[in-house]
Design a protein around this motif. Sequence first.
Motif, short mmCIF file in Angstrom:
data_model
loop_
_atom_site.label_atom_id
_atom_site.label_comp_id
_atom_site.label_asym_id
_atom_site.label_seq_id
_atom_site.Cartn_x
_atom_site.Cartn_y
_atom_site.Cartn_z
N ARG A 143 45.73 -17.03 61.54
CA ARG A 143 44.97 -16.16 60.64
C ARG A 143 44.69 -14.81 61.31
O ARG A 143 44.85 -13.75 60.70
CB ARG A 143 43.64 -16.82 60.25
N MET A 144 44.27 -14.84 62.55
CA MET A 144 43.88 -13.61 63.23
C MET A 144 45.06 -12.67 63.45
O MET A 144 44.90 -11.46 63.51
CB MET A 144 43.21 -13.94 64.56
N MET A 145 46.28 -13.23 63.59
CA MET A 145 47.47 -12.42 63.81
C MET A 145 48.22 -12.12 62.51
O MET A 145 49.27 -11.47 62.53
CB MET A 145 48.41 -13.13 64.78
N GLY A 146 47.70 -12.60 61.38
CA GLY A 146 48.33 -12.31 60.10
C GLY A 146 49.61 -13.06 59.85
O GLY A 146 50.48 -12.61 59.09
N ILE A 147 49.75 -14.25 60.45
CA ILE A 147 50.98 -15.04 60.28
C ILE A 147 50.66 -16.39 59.65
O ILE A 147 51.45 -17.33 59.74
CB ILE A 147 51.71 -15.23 61.61
N GLU A 148 49.51 -16.50 59.02
CA GLU A 148 49.11 -17.76 58.39
C GLU A 148 50.11 -18.12 57.29
O GLU A 148 50.43 -17.32 56.42
CB GLU A 148 47.71 -17.63 57.82
N GLY A 149 50.63 -19.33 57.35
CA GLY A 149 51.61 -19.78 56.36
C GLY A 149 53.04 -19.46 56.73
O GLY A 149 53.99 -19.96 56.11
N GLU A 150 53.24 -18.62 57.74
CA GLU A 150 54.60 -18.28 58.18
C GLU A 150 55.14 -19.38 59.08
O GLU A 150 54.48 -19.81 60.02
CB GLU A 150 54.58 -16.94 58.92
N GLN A 151 56.36 -19.82 58.81
CA GLN A 151 56.96 -20.92 59.55
C GLN A 151 57.85 -20.39 60.67
O GLN A 151 58.62 -19.45 60.46
CB GLN A 151 57.77 -21.81 58.61
N PRO A 152 57.78 -20.99 61.86
CA PRO A 152 58.69 -20.59 62.93
C PRO A 152 60.11 -21.05 62.65
O PRO A 152 60.34 -21.93 61.82
CB PRO A 152 58.11 -21.30 64.16
N ILE A 153 61.07 -20.45 63.33
CA ILE A 153 62.48 -20.79 63.16
C ILE A 153 62.89 -21.79 64.25
O ILE A 153 62.63 -21.57 65.43
CB ILE A 153 63.35 -19.53 63.25
#
Length: 361
Positions: A143-153
């Motif tokens: 959440r703090m880095m703005g990547i909430e919900g983003e999946q790694p590859i």
Amino acid sequence: MINKEHIQKKLAQVIYPGFTKSIVDFGFTKEVSVSEERVSILLDIPSSAPEIEAQLREEITKRVSFLGDFQIDITITKPKMPRETSSHGKNVLPNIQNFVMVSSGKGGVGKSTTTVNLAIALAQQGKRVGLLDADIYGPNIPRMMGIEGEQPIFLGKTIKPILAHDLKVMSIGSLVEQGASLIWKGAMVTQAIEQMLEDISWGNLDVLLFDMPPGTGDAQLALAQNLPVTSGICVTTPQKVALDDTIRSMDMFTQLHIPIAGIVENMSGFICPDSGKEYDIFGKGTTQPLADAYQTEVLGEIPIEPAIREGGDSGLPITVLAPNCETSKRYQAMARKLWKKLLEVNESGGVNNEAIQPTVF
């Protein structure tokens, strides 16, 4: 006639001891020169162990001499390691130069906020930075880095970290369902930390920061046993109840032979958004005696500022949201102090924490 390309191909077959990648893949081959009668090779490796150097010399000589009858000169440069590192020589991430453990004696003191903004400040100063959210039970970094919900590859057996604000970021929160509780016992925590270290493809980094769970438990121990942690940072607030727990965290660094970079006094004063005046609502400057007792310094005093909360909630940390505000300037100053400390540890051979006696306040 052999040339540099022929030598490079042979060096690409030399596997770094204990790993599956070659010295070329890791970027340890710094220079290769070829003449009629001589081949000169310069390596820069992360291990100071003499057996690693001997094994590499033998393997390189065997493979390169296959190309012809000439003299082979191998120069190997190695870092000065601390007198006794936390891992006793083990390093599962040899292509990363420095490891920084950001810890706290208790929760709610702003450890994650500090880690995020410190990492971004280092990146803004030109460093190659990674950020691993090792807070197994409360992963807030997505959440703090703005990547909430983003999946790694996923790349075969490895995981590519997520890029955000010029950082390489990975969190347990990016690997499990959002909101899922992680009801893990000690051995499971240790295994999770070890897998996150070995399975993530970080590449070459100047520094990797770890946002640790609060306290002094399994996650801290697992990390210290797998990496030669360059320095530890303790985050606290000015109140005495927080300082009581901070002592335990500082003592943990001492027991694990981790050089202490310093203390961050968070929520140190309140900056009024209307007037810009600073008020010491929780006290201020109370961490200096603790820093003196552990022969370290206060890296910075970070005030309460509404923009810090807004940035953390929106995925735009204050060092990105308002890079010229007073708080961001303090994070930048902290980053410079930290980098200086890392250079000192690498140059001097670490800090003899065994000479430090815990002090009760």
